[in-house]
Each structure stands twice: as C-alpha cells, then as structure tokens.
Scaffold this motif. Sequence first.
Motif, PDB file in Angstrom:
ATOM      1  N   ILE A 192       0.848  -1.186   0.000  1.00  0.00           N
ATOM      2  CA  ILE A 192       0.000   0.000   0.000  1.00  0.00           C
ATOM      3  C   ILE A 192       0.890   1.245   0.000  1.00  0.00           C
ATOM      4  O   ILE A 192       1.742   1.402   0.869  1.00  0.00           O
ATOM      5  N   PRO A 193       0.730   2.133  -0.971  1.00  0.00           N
ATOM      6  CA  PRO A 193       1.603   3.316  -1.068  1.00  0.00           C
ATOM      7  C   PRO A 193       1.425   4.256   0.126  1.00  0.00           C
ATOM      8  O   PRO A 193       0.322   4.432   0.640  1.00  0.00           O
ATOM      9  N   THR A 194       2.511   4.860   0.537  1.00  0.00           N
ATOM     10  CA  THR A 194       2.471   5.832   1.643  1.00  0.00           C
ATOM     11  C   THR A 194       2.800   7.250   1.181  1.00  0.00           C
ATOM     12  O   THR A 194       2.706   8.193   1.957  1.00  0.00           O
ATOM     13  N   THR A 195       3.192   7.406  -0.089  1.00  0.00           N
ATOM     14  CA  THR A 195       3.452   8.720  -0.681  1.00  0.00           C
ATOM     15  C   THR A 195       2.894   8.726  -2.101  1.00  0.00           C
ATOM     16  O   THR A 195       2.645   7.668  -2.700  1.00  0.00           O
ATOM     17  N   LEU A 196       2.713   9.917  -2.660  1.00  0.00           N
ATOM     18  CA  LEU A 196       2.250  10.003  -4.043  1.00  0.00           C
ATOM     19  C   LEU A 196       3.266   9.407  -5.007  1.00  0.00           C
ATOM     20  O   LEU A 196       2.903   8.818  -6.028  1.00  0.00           O
ATOM     21  N   ASP A 197       4.539   9.542  -4.694  1.00  0.00           N
ATOM     22  CA  ASP A 197       5.569   8.945  -5.549  1.00  0.00           C
ATOM     23  C   ASP A 197       5.452   7.428  -5.548  1.00  0.00           C
ATOM     24  O   ASP A 197       5.596   6.782  -6.592  1.00  0.00           O
ATOM     25  N   GLU A 198       5.186   6.845  -4.381  1.00  0.00           N
ATOM     26  CA  GLU A 198       5.002   5.396  -4.311  1.00  0.00           C
ATOM     27  C   GLU A 198       3.752   4.960  -5.066  1.00  0.00           C
ATOM     28  O   GLU A 198       3.728   3.910  -5.702  1.00  0.00           O
ATOM     29  N   LEU A 199       2.711   5.779  -5.003  1.00  0.00           N
ATOM     30  CA  LEU A 199       1.493   5.474  -5.738  1.00  0.00           C
ATOM     31  C   LEU A 199       1.758   5.494  -7.242  1.00  0.00           C
ATOM     32  O   LEU A 199       1.308   4.599  -7.976  1.00  0.00           O
ATOM     33  N   THR A 200       2.502   6.497  -7.686  1.00  0.00           N
ATOM     34  CA  THR A 200       2.845   6.591  -9.106  1.00  0.00           C
ATOM     35  C   THR A 200       3.703   5.408  -9.540  1.00  0.00           C
ATOM     36  O   THR A 200       3.499   4.831 -10.615  1.00  0.00           O
ATOM     37  N   ALA A 201       4.658   5.028  -8.694  1.00  0.00           N
ATOM     38  CA  ALA A 201       5.530   3.897  -9.014  1.00  0.00           C
ATOM     39  C   ALA A 201       4.728   2.601  -9.091  1.00  0.00           C
ATOM     40  O   ALA A 201       4.964   1.750  -9.962  1.00  0.00           O
ATOM     41  N   ALA A 202       3.759   2.435  -8.189  1.00  0.00           N
ATOM     42  CA  ALA A 202       2.916   1.241  -8.213  1.00  0.00           C
ATOM     43  C   ALA A 202       2.104   1.190  -9.507  1.00  0.00           C
ATOM     44  O   ALA A 202       1.973   0.125 -10.137  1.00  0.00           O
ATOM     45  N   ALA A 203       1.573   2.340  -9.916  1.00  0.00           N
ATOM     46  CA  ALA A 203       0.799   2.392 -11.144  1.00  0.00           C
ATOM     47  C   ALA A 203       1.668   2.054 -12.357  1.00  0.00           C
ATOM     48  O   ALA A 203       1.242   1.323 -13.263  1.00  0.00           O
ATOM     49  N   ALA A 204       2.881   2.594 -12.383  1.00  0.00           N
ATOM     50  CA  ALA A 204       3.793   2.314 -13.495  1.00  0.00           C
ATOM     51  C   ALA A 204       4.126   0.832 -13.560  1.00  0.00           C
ATOM     52  O   ALA A 204       4.165   0.229 -14.652  1.00  0.00           O
ATOM     53  N   LYS A 205       4.370   0.207 -12.422  1.00  0.00           N
ATOM     54  CA  LYS A 205       4.689  -1.217 -12.377  1.00  0.00           C
ATOM     55  C   LYS A 205       3.513  -2.047 -12.892  1.00  0.00           C
ATOM     56  O   LYS A 205       3.692  -2.978 -13.696  1.00  0.00           O
ATOM     57  N   LEU A 206       2.315  -1.727 -12.437  1.00  0.00           N
ATOM     58  CA  LEU A 206       1.135  -2.478 -12.869  1.00  0.00           C
ATOM     59  C   LEU A 206       0.921  -2.357 -14.378  1.00  0.00           C
ATOM     60  O   LEU A 206       0.655  -3.369 -15.053  1.00  0.00           O
ATOM     61  N   LYS A 207       1.048  -1.140 -14.896  1.00  0.00           N
ATOM     62  CA  LYS A 207       0.830  -0.966 -16.323  1.00  0.00           C
ATOM     63  C   LYS A 207       1.869  -1.733 -17.141  1.00  0.00           C
ATOM     64  O   LYS A 207       1.539  -2.354 -18.168  1.00  0.00           O
ATOM     65  N   SER A 208       3.113  -1.710 -16.672  1.00  0.00           N
ATOM     66  CA  SER A 208       4.171  -2.421 -17.394  1.00  0.00           C
ATOM     67  C   SER A 208       3.963  -3.927 -17.383  1.00  0.00           C
ATOM     68  O   SER A 208       4.485  -4.646 -18.254  1.00  0.00           O
ATOM     69  N   GLU A 209       3.166  -4.404 -16.426  1.00  0.00           N
ATOM     70  CA  GLU A 209       2.898  -5.837 -16.311  1.00  0.00           C
ATOM     71  C   GLU A 209       1.495  -6.202 -16.796  1.00  0.00           C
ATOM     72  O   GLU A 209       0.967  -7.276 -16.477  1.00  0.00           O
ATOM     73  N   GLY A 210       0.901  -5.291 -17.577  1.00  0.00           N
ATOM     74  CA  GLY A 210      -0.343  -5.606 -18.263  1.00  0.00           C
ATOM     75  C   GLY A 210      -1.618  -5.417 -17.472  1.00  0.00           C
ATOM     76  O   GLY A 210      -2.677  -5.921 -17.869  1.00  0.00           O
ATOM     77  N   VAL A 211      -1.568  -4.671 -16.368  1.00  0.00           N
ATOM     78  CA  VAL A 211      -2.747  -4.440 -15.536  1.00  0.00           C
ATOM     79  C   VAL A 211      -3.163  -2.973 -15.644  1.00  0.00           C
ATOM     80  O   VAL A 211      -2.311  -2.077 -15.648  1.00  0.00           O
ATOM     81  N   THR A 212      -4.477  -2.724 -15.713  1.00  0.00           N
ATOM     82  CA  THR A 212      -4.976  -1.343 -15.689  1.00  0.00           C
ATOM     83  C   THR A 212      -4.870  -0.812 -14.265  1.00  0.00           C
ATOM     84  O   THR A 212      -5.555  -1.312 -13.368  1.00  0.00           O
ATOM     85  N   PRO A 213      -4.032   0.208 -14.011  1.00  0.00           N
ATOM     86  CA  PRO A 213      -3.846   0.693 -12.635  1.00  0.00           C
ATOM     87  C   PRO A 213      -5.088   1.383 -12.064  1.00  0.00           C
ATOM     88  O   PRO A 213      -5.518   1.071 -10.947  1.00  0.00           O
ATOM     89  N   PHE A 214      -5.650   2.347 -12.811  1.00  0.00           N
ATOM     90  CA  PHE A 214      -6.756   3.162 -12.290  1.00  0.00           C
ATOM     91  C   PHE A 214      -7.956   3.122 -13.227  1.00  0.00           C
ATOM     92  O   PHE A 214      -7.794   3.109 -14.448  1.00  0.00           O
ATOM     93  N   VAL A 215      -9.147   3.163 -12.645  1.00  0.00           N
ATOM     94  CA  VAL A 215     -10.363   3.321 -13.428  1.00  0.00           C
ATOM     95  C   VAL A 215     -11.148   4.505 -12.870  1.00  0.00           C
ATOM     96  O   VAL A 215     -11.174   4.750 -11.660  1.00  0.00           O
ATOM     97  N   ALA A 216     -11.750   5.281 -13.762  1.00  0.00           N
ATOM     98  CA  ALA A 216     -12.634   6.390 -13.398  1.00  0.00           C
ATOM     99  C   ALA A 216     -13.594   6.571 -14.558  1.00  0.00           C
ATOM    100  O   ALA A 216     -13.464   5.915 -15.599  1.00  0.00           O
ATOM    101  N   SER A 217     -14.582   7.451 -14.390  1.00  0.00           N
ATOM    102  CA  SER A 217     -15.593   7.648 -15.427  1.00  0.00           C
ATOM    103  C   SER A 217     -15.481   9.044 -16.018  1.00  0.00           C
ATOM    104  O   SER A 217     -15.732  10.038 -15.331  1.00  0.00           O
ATOM    105  N   GLY A 218     -15.136   9.108 -17.308  1.00  0.00           N
ATOM    106  CA  GLY A 218     -15.080  10.396 -17.981  1.00  0.00           C
ATOM    107  C   GLY A 218     -16.445  11.036 -18.119  1.00  0.00           C
ATOM    108  O   GLY A 218     -16.574  12.257 -18.150  1.00  0.00           O
ATOM    109  N   LYS A 219     -17.500  10.212 -18.202  1.00  0.00           N
ATOM    110  CA  LYS A 219     -18.856  10.751 -18.296  1.00  0.00           C
ATOM    111  C   LYS A 219     -19.357  11.264 -16.949  1.00  0.00           C
ATOM    112  O   LYS A 219     -20.325  12.023 -16.892  1.00  0.00           O
ATOM    113  N   THR A 220     -18.746  10.819 -15.885  1.00  0.00           N
ATOM    114  CA  THR A 220     -19.070  11.290 -14.539  1.00  0.00           C
ATOM    115  C   THR A 220     -17.811  11.972 -14.021  1.00  0.00           C
ATOM    116  O   THR A 220     -17.033  11.380 -13.266  1.00  0.00           O
TER     117      THR A 220
END
Length: 430
Positions: A180-208
């Motif tokens: 679990i990330p404890t800083t925004l940098d760690e959150l960004t690094a986690a997202a980068a790792k997930l994307k590089s390994e074929g996982v969608t890091p974040f989901v949100a709704s552009g229509k909402t």
Amino acid sequence: MNLMMRIMPRRASVPIAFAAVTSLLLAGCSGGKDDAPVGGAKEFSVLVTTENTQTGAMFDDLKANQCSDAQKQLPYTLSQTPSSEMQSKVQLLGGQNALPVMYAGTQSLIAPKGDLQVSGQVLDLKETFQKLGVLDQVTPAAQSVIEQLYAGSFPTVPLQFNIEGIFYNKKIFADHNIAIPTTLDELTAAAAKLKSEGVTPFVASGKTGWTISRWLGAIIYSQLGPDALQKVKDKKAKLTDPQYVAAAQKLQELGKYFIDGITNLDYDTMNAQMLNGSAAMMYMGTWFLAAVNDPKQNKVGDNIGFFGVPGIKGYPANVGSPNAINAKLYNDGVGAWLTCIAKNWGSESLKKQGTFSGFKVNTPVDSLPALTADIQKKIDSAPASVLWFEGLFTPKANNDSSANAAPLLTGAMSAKDFMTLIQSDLDAEA
C-alpha cells in the motif's frame, strides 16, 4: 408559553376574567396530551427527497424501538418531494414560515447569511447538542466536515457520512508484490509497475467527471495541506497560483495510468471494472460499499480493500444531503428526538442498512463484512477530515470542473487552462 405559567396553581383571589383568559391561553399552548412539549412543534415532521428511502426507513425503525419515548412526546411524520423540486419547495415553505421540524435544505440556504439562517429557521446544532449532552456522540471527522462546509457553523444533522479514498484489488497487489503506497511517488511507481505488467492501474468515469476531479482535490491536499482549498475560498490563494497548477499537472501525468477510453466510460461500467477485477484501483467514496457487499455485482469477493490517499491527514469526506432543524419549532420533544438520534443512529444505520453516519457506533454491530468493519474503524479514528475538490465551489465552478475533468486527465486541456477556467468561475460568482 412560559413553563412556569403552565404549572402555576390558580388562587381563589384571581379574578374570574383573568382565570378565563389564562385557561384559553393554556389550551392554546397545550399539545393535547399531558406530556406534550410546550410550544413549538406538535409532531416531529421530516421532509426529505423522494429518492431518499433510507431516512424514512430508519425513523420507522427507531420510533418503534430506541426512540419510542421521543415518539410518545412528539409523533414522527414524513413527507417527501422529488430532489429536482426540493429547493423551491423549501424556499416556498420558508417564506410562509411553514417549514417542518427537519428539512432537506440546500447548503446555500442554511449556511451563514443564507436566507433560512437570516430568517431564524436554522437551529444551531452544536449549541443544541452541547445543551443536550450529546455533542460527544458526533464523530470528530463529521464535525470537521460540517464546520468546513458551513464556515464554522453546525446547521445539519449528520445522518450520513462517507469518507473517500482508494479502493484497491488486494489480489492484484499481492500478485505483483505491491505494498500500500504511503506517498504520491510510491502510488505513481505502483501504477507504473502495474501498467508495465499488463494491468490497468486506475479506473474512473469520464462521463461522470467528478470521479476524476476528486483526484485533483486529493492531490492538492496531499501536496499543499488541509487548508489549501479553504485558502482559495478565502481569496488568500488562487487555483492559478503555480503550486495549484502543478497539482493539476500531477493529475495529468497520472492520466497515462488510467483505463483506456476513459472519456466515454460511464459510472456503472467504471464500478464493474473494479468489481470484476479488471482494474487495480479506483478513487471513490464509501457509498461504494453497497456494491462491494452485493454478491451479484462483486465478482472478486473479499479481494477489495481501501486506503487513504497518501499524504492526507484524515480523509476527504462528506455528510450527505443537509438535514436542518427549524429553530422556530424547537422544544423539549424535538430535543428528545435529537438526543435519541445522536445516541442510536450510528449503530442502527450500520446494522440495518450497512451505511455510515456522523454519529458514533455505541452498540457493536456483529457480522459486518470485513471491509465495512475496517472502514468504520478508520472513520472512528480519523482526527479530522477535508472536503472534496468542489466542496467550496460555486455551482458553475462545480459544473465546469466535472465537465472538463476528463479533458484535463487526457491532456486535451492543459492544467493551466483548467485551473484558469475554474478560478474565473469562482471570481465571477464571488
């Protein structure tokens, strides 16, 4: 009518005419029952939106159980109006001096200097709860949100309370060795790792769009502190200041880790992506638990967890729709209801509906889903809360923020242009 006048014994020497007048006055003050409160309300009348089915159900349960004594003093009644008509209905009733005891007034009407405050139809609940001896039943997090929303005042009963943060898939985190990330940098690094390994890091709704703009508020609080948006409200800072634009730029940089096709993604599809394991993280409020706890929607079971946005002390939070009390109708019967609500609403709403309120949970609720129980502990232990991004915005600024959040995230609109638009709205409606 003065209570001492009501109980004052009559003396034989009192002139007959005076006694007759006194009798008529007493009859006018009487509620028709020996234990009826003197003056003010004759019933505990509540007005909520037609779409709100939870409040009425809770009152029906409480009046028959924990609040039966309050019910005897002041019988509960419910009326409902569609949310699209509520503001005009409340304004009309307010102008006629005909508001019920509890009503769903809009924020602007019940805030300091709002029309209903000026006309004396909004009860100071902090002072009232103190006098009733139940202010300690309000959670610090809920009181913090109310006082931020209403410029230090306390005009709404917090029947609802939700914190906001990041729901995440625990199995995806474990499979990819992510803590679990404890800083925004760690959150960004986690997202980068997930994307590089074929996982969608974040989901949100552009229509909402608020599902994206909420991220911006969280980043601002994380980087600039809990009073950052209050400073904008107080004109001590502007969204166009470099540090605020930098926060919007940070969100735009995170955009590459959000789901593809976000602009056309609707709210229900966003939720489904989280609940079927297609995405690793989603910023959302705890009302999402209703879907998490529904086996028909949740395909990943106990694998959904929750953590706060790194760097924020407490959580962005809200207290639901306003529930103001009409000061002109306040009496001991209303006080009995408010006392009972303060002591029992927290436990009962969690037990019967699985929803959180701004009141403490005084009676343990057994067999709660693990995530619900964990979030309740987080709410109880939170020292304070912050507002969401648009919490202090004008209506136009709120609408423009939501409408342009997806273009900001995808880079179709620059961070500077986005913040300039919202600040212009705030300046125009100040």
